[in-house]
Write a protein that holds these residues in place. Sequence first.
Motif, PDB file in Angstrom:
ATOM      1  N   SER A  75       6.710  11.348  -7.619  1.00 45.08           N
ATOM      2  CA  SER A  75       6.079  11.256  -8.866  1.00 45.08           C
ATOM      3  C   SER A  75       7.263  10.229 -10.068  1.00 45.08           C
ATOM      4  N   MET A  76       8.335   9.652  -9.236  1.00 42.95           N
ATOM      5  CA  MET A  76       9.018  10.150 -10.701  1.00 42.95           C
ATOM      6  C   MET A  76       9.412   8.521 -10.640  1.00 42.95           C
ATOM      7  N   LYS A  77       8.687   7.722  -9.118  1.00 41.15           N
ATOM      8  CA  LYS A  77       9.054   5.902  -9.239  1.00 41.15           C
ATOM      9  C   LYS A  77       8.764   5.828 -10.241  1.00 41.15           C
ATOM     10  N   ILE A  78       8.487   4.454 -10.026  1.00 41.85           N
ATOM     11  CA  ILE A  78       8.333   3.726 -10.693  1.00 41.85           C
ATOM     12  C   ILE A  78       8.297   2.099  -9.857  1.00 41.85           C
ATOM     13  N   THR A  79       7.071   1.211 -10.162  1.00 40.78           N
ATOM     14  CA  THR A  79       6.934   0.567  -8.586  1.00 40.78           C
ATOM     15  C   THR A  79       7.192  -0.927  -9.576  1.00 40.78           C
ATOM     16  N   SER A  80       8.331  -1.483  -9.043  1.00 41.78           N
ATOM     17  CA  SER A  80       8.802  -2.944  -9.084  1.00 41.78           C
ATOM     18  C   SER A  80       7.260  -4.088  -9.863  1.00 41.78           C
ATOM     19  N   GLN A  81       6.276  -4.143  -9.933  1.00 47.11           N
ATOM     20  CA  GLN A  81       5.495  -4.871 -10.376  1.00 47.11           C
ATOM     21  C   GLN A  81       5.439  -4.155 -12.149  1.00 47.11           C
ATOM     22  N   GLN A  82       5.639  -2.396 -12.180  1.00 47.88           N
ATOM     23  CA  GLN A  82       5.330  -2.224 -13.610  1.00 47.88           C
ATOM     24  C   GLN A  82       6.770  -2.122 -14.714  1.00 47.88           C
ATOM     25  N   VAL A  83       7.771  -2.418 -13.639  1.00 48.75           N
ATOM     26  CA  VAL A  83       8.868  -3.005 -14.523  1.00 48.75           C
ATOM     27  C   VAL A  83       8.363  -4.573 -14.436  1.00 48.75           C
ATOM     28  N   ILE A  84       8.527  -5.266 -13.835  1.00 43.89           N
ATOM     29  CA  ILE A  84       7.781  -6.068 -14.324  1.00 43.89           C
ATOM     30  C   ILE A  84       7.519  -6.756 -15.194  1.00 43.89           C
ATOM     31  N   GLU A  85       6.318  -5.745 -16.026  1.00 45.36           N
ATOM     32  CA  GLU A  85       5.035  -6.319 -16.945  1.00 45.36           C
ATOM     33  C   GLU A  85       5.928  -5.372 -18.151  1.00 45.36           C
ATOM     34  N   GLU A  86       6.928  -4.498 -17.914  1.00 42.94           N
ATOM     35  CA  GLU A  86       7.883  -4.136 -19.655  1.00 42.94           C
ATOM     36  C   GLU A  86       8.271  -4.961 -19.943  1.00 42.94           C
ATOM     37  N   LEU A  87       9.444  -5.449 -18.640  1.00 44.62           N
ATOM     38  CA  LEU A  87      10.233  -6.850 -18.960  1.00 44.62           C
ATOM     39  C   LEU A  87       9.749  -8.007 -19.967  1.00 44.62           C
ATOM     40  N   LYS A  88       7.813  -8.063 -19.199  1.00 40.60           N
ATOM     41  CA  LYS A  88       7.722  -9.190 -20.007  1.00 40.60           C
ATOM     42  C   LYS A  88       7.213  -8.757 -21.345  1.00 40.60           C
ATOM     43  N   GLU A  89       6.472  -7.501 -21.124  1.00 43.99           N
ATOM     44  CA  GLU A  89       6.369  -6.871 -22.957  1.00 43.99           C
ATOM     45  C   GLU A  89       6.905  -7.174 -23.941  1.00 43.99           C
ATOM     46  N   ALA A  90       8.350  -6.261 -22.987  1.00 39.66           N
ATOM     47  CA  ALA A  90      10.085  -6.403 -23.812  1.00 39.66           C
ATOM     48  C   ALA A  90      10.099  -7.713 -24.513  1.00 39.66           C
ATOM     49  N   GLY A  91       9.727  -9.045 -23.962  1.00 41.45           N
ATOM     50  CA  GLY A  91      10.385 -10.302 -24.293  1.00 41.45           C
ATOM     51  C   GLY A  91      11.221 -10.521 -23.586  1.00 41.45           C
ATOM     52  N   PHE A  92      11.324 -10.116 -22.651  1.00 42.05           N
ATOM     53  CA  PHE A  92      12.771 -10.839 -21.315  1.00 42.05           C
ATOM     54  C   PHE A  92      11.494 -12.154 -20.503  1.00 42.05           C
ATOM     55  N   LYS A  93      12.317 -13.106 -19.980  1.00 43.56           N
ATOM     56  CA  LYS A  93      11.740 -14.118 -19.449  1.00 43.56           C
ATOM     57  C   LYS A  93      13.026 -14.470 -18.074  1.00 43.56           C
ATOM     58  N   THR A  94      12.366 -15.147 -17.604  1.00 45.85           N
ATOM     59  CA  THR A  94      12.822 -15.940 -15.991  1.00 45.85           C
ATOM     60  C   THR A  94      13.339 -14.734 -15.491  1.00 45.85           C
ATOM     61  N   ILE A  95      12.165 -14.101 -15.335  1.00 45.68           N
ATOM     62  CA  ILE A  95      12.204 -12.055 -14.368  1.00 45.68           C
ATOM     63  C   ILE A  95      11.814 -12.930 -12.869  1.00 45.68           C
TER      64      ILE A  95
END
Length: 242
Positions: A202-222
Amino acid sequence: MKSTILFVSLLLLFSCQPEQKGKTYVESEPLKDTTSSETAKNTTDSSFDINNFQNLVETYEDPERSEWQNPSLIIDKLGDVKDKVIADIGAGTGYFTFRLAGQGAHVIAIDIDERFLNYIEDRKPELQHIIPDENIETRLSLENDPLLLKEEVHMAILVNTYHFLSDRIEYLKKIKHGMKKNAKIVIVDYKLGQMPVGPPESMKITSQQVIEELKEAGFKTIETDKTSLEFQYIISARKSDL
């Protein structure tokens, strides 16, 4: 006769003395979990008992950790770390802090729990013959802010930490604020599925969710690596050089 009576009297006197209580220890303040209270209630894995500091130390420093986490591979994902300033966010016992500092990096070990930072400071003298004292700096942070200065670091690394963050996008933005132009961030966390290590499902975060959150935070070249480690994914990204 008198001596016999005196001996018996003393014997009775000491046998009636109340038993001396053991020393009382004050329990140290527990580590504050950044997950929801409901999730914390559902946490059953004793190795992630945030109230048991010694248990956490033993878990983080478990010799078998190097077998499934492969710290050398993760550090390779950062590239050349010599003379770089690196934020180890959620540093814990300094598992990665000391390894990075040993390769010539200046590491800012960041954690919300001062007990971990004290643990790192206590270990520094033991390793002073191979790691210069100035290569490691400890910093007490807030649950919602790593407290990085503007453009302070060349790299940031979060290992086994991301799933503890609550407002992750805002937290990523604060990390980005502290990164130099084109700086790199590496996030390592647990895949879904039953496994012998890691937090409850229940505490885990999927890799796809991490990618989406990095994009929303403004990171590039993921970039994502879901195959090198059996139980974890490795995601890297860069701050835009604009």
